[in-house]
Design an enzyme around this catalytic site. Structure first.
Site, short mmCIF file in Angstrom:
data_model
loop_
_atom_site.label_atom_id
_atom_site.label_comp_id
_atom_site.label_asym_id
_atom_site.label_seq_id
_atom_site.Cartn_x
_atom_site.Cartn_y
_atom_site.Cartn_z
N SER A 139 0.86 -1.11 -0.08
CA SER A 139 0.09 -0.07 -0.02
C SER A 139 0.89 1.36 0.03
O SER A 139 2.19 1.09 0.08
CB SER A 139 -0.95 0.14 1.26
OG SER A 139 -1.63 1.24 1.50
N TYR A 152 -1.72 -0.89 10.68
CA TYR A 152 -1.93 -1.05 9.31
C TYR A 152 -0.57 -0.93 8.66
O TYR A 152 -0.16 -1.45 7.57
CB TYR A 152 -3.10 -0.24 8.95
CG TYR A 152 -3.41 -0.38 7.10
CD1 TYR A 152 -3.99 -1.41 6.75
CD2 TYR A 152 -2.88 0.41 6.23
CE1 TYR A 152 -4.37 -1.81 5.40
CE2 TYR A 152 -3.19 0.40 4.90
CZ TYR A 152 -3.76 -0.75 4.40
OH TYR A 152 -4.06 -0.95 3.00
N ALA A 154 2.21 -0.95 9.71
CA ALA A 154 3.41 -1.69 10.10
C ALA A 154 3.08 -3.06 9.17
O ALA A 154 3.95 -3.81 8.70
CB ALA A 154 2.93 -2.32 11.55
N LYS A 156 1.73 -3.27 6.23
CA LYS A 156 2.19 -3.10 4.83
C LYS A 156 3.66 -2.84 4.46
O LYS A 156 4.01 -3.34 3.43
CB LYS A 156 1.40 -2.00 4.31
CG LYS A 156 -0.28 -2.53 4.15
CD LYS A 156 -0.50 -3.66 3.32
CE LYS A 156 -1.77 -3.85 3.16
NZ LYS A 156 -2.15 -4.91 2.26
N ILE A 185 -7.66 3.96 -3.71
CA ILE A 185 -8.60 3.33 -4.75
C ILE A 185 -10.03 3.22 -4.51
O ILE A 185 -10.26 3.13 -3.25
CB ILE A 185 -7.87 1.66 -4.83
CG1 ILE A 185 -6.33 1.81 -5.17
CG2 ILE A 185 -8.65 1.11 -5.97
CD1 ILE A 185 -6.11 2.40 -6.26
#
Length: 247
Positions: A139, A152, A154, A156, A185
Site C-alpha cells: 500500500s 496497518y 506496520a 504493509k 483506490i
C-alpha cells in the site's frame, strides 16, 4: 496492452471484492485458469459468476496455515501447477490513535494482511517452478507513514520487506516476487469511500490526477507483472497512486 494467459494458472486471495475481484476478471478474460479464495463465500460466488470460464474456488480464512496448505494442494491436484500467486487478501484500516487500539484489532490486521501472505507463500513454494511469480499487495501505507494507521502501516511495510527478501531467496530458482502498492483506490472497503462524498473529495485532493484510482487500473498492473514483459522485474515495488504526495 493485452496478454495471452492461455494454459496459465493463477491463484488469487481476497478475490471476493475490490482489487482481487477486478484481477480475477482481468486474468480470466485473458484465458487464465484461476484458483480463487476469500473468507466471504457469497461475494466469492459473485466473482466467479462474473469471470470468463469456470474456476476453482474455496472460502476460508487465510490466517489458518492448514487451510492455506489445503488450498494450495487442492489447486495443484486440479490444475497440476501454479504459474502466479496474487496475495491480495487484506483488511483496510480504521483511523484509530494507537492508545485506543485493541489486541483484537492488532490480531485482525496482522493475521490477514501479513500472516495470510506468509501462509500462502510458504505453502506454495515447494510446488512452484522457474518462470512462476508472486505479486503481493502492500500500500501507499507500506511506503509512507500515516498517523492513526500505525498497525496497518506496520503490516504493509512488512509486506514490502517480506517480498523483497523473498525475491532474493527465490530469484535463483527463477521465481519472481514483486509488490503492488496502491494509493487511494475506489473500493467498497476504502475508508474514504465509506465516509461518503466529503471523504472521497478529501482523498481526491491529495492526488495530482484529481481522482481515485479504480480496481481495474490496479488489475492491469498485476497482469503486466505476471506477464513476460516483466520478466526482469524482481523485488520491485510498483506504486499505483495517480501521483500522491507522501504524508
Amino acid at each position: 496492452m493485452t496478454y495471452d494467459f492461455q494454459d496459465r494458472v493463477f491463484l488469487i486471495t481476497g478475490a471476493a471484492s475490490g482489487i482481487g475481484r477486478a484481477t480475477a476478471l482481468k486474468l480470466s478474460s485473458l484465458g487464465a485458469s484461476l484458483a480463487l479464495c476469500d473468507i466471504n463465500s457469497t461475494s466469492l460466488v459473485t466473482t466467479t459468476s462474473l469471470c470468463t470460464g469456470s474456476h476453482f474456488t474455496h472460502s476460508f480464512d487465510i490466517a489458518s496455515s492448514s487451510e492455506c496448505t489445503h488450498f494450495i494442494k487442492d489447486t495443484i491436484s486440479l490444475y497440476g501447477k501454479i504459474d502466479g500467486i496474487f496475495n491480495c487478501a487484506g483488511i483496510n484500516p480504521t483511523s484509530i490513535p494507537l492508545e485506543d487500539t485493541t489486541d483484537e484489532y492488532w490480531d485482525m490486521m496482522v493475521n490477514t494482511n501479513l500472516k495470510g501472505t506468509y501462509n500462502i507463500t510458504r505453502a506454495a513454494i515447494p510446488f512452484l517452478k522457474s518462470g512462476s511469480s508472486f505479486v503481493n499487495v502492500s500500500s501507499i501505507c507500506g511506503l509512507h507513514p500515516f498517523p492513526t494507521f500505525a498497525i496497518y502501516c506496520a503490516t504493509k511495510y512488512a509486506i514490502t520487506g517480506f517480498s523483497k527478501s523473498m525475491a532474493l531467496e527465490l530469484g535463483p530458482k527463477g521465481i519472481r516476487v514483486n509488490v503492488l502498492a496502491p494509493g487511494f483506490i475506489d473500493t467498497p472497503t476504502n475508508s474514504g469511500v465509506i465516509a461518503g462524498e466529503e471523504g472521497v473529495k478529501s482523498l481526491e485532493a491529495k492526488v495530482s490526477l484529481g481522482r481515485l484510482g479504480s480496481a481495474e487500473e490496479c488489475a492491469d498492473v498485476v497482469a503486466f507483472l505476471f506477464s513476460d514483459g516483466a520478466r526482469y522485474m524482481n523485488g520491485s515495488v510498483v506504486e499505483v497512486n495517480g501521483g500522491t504526495a507522501e504524508s
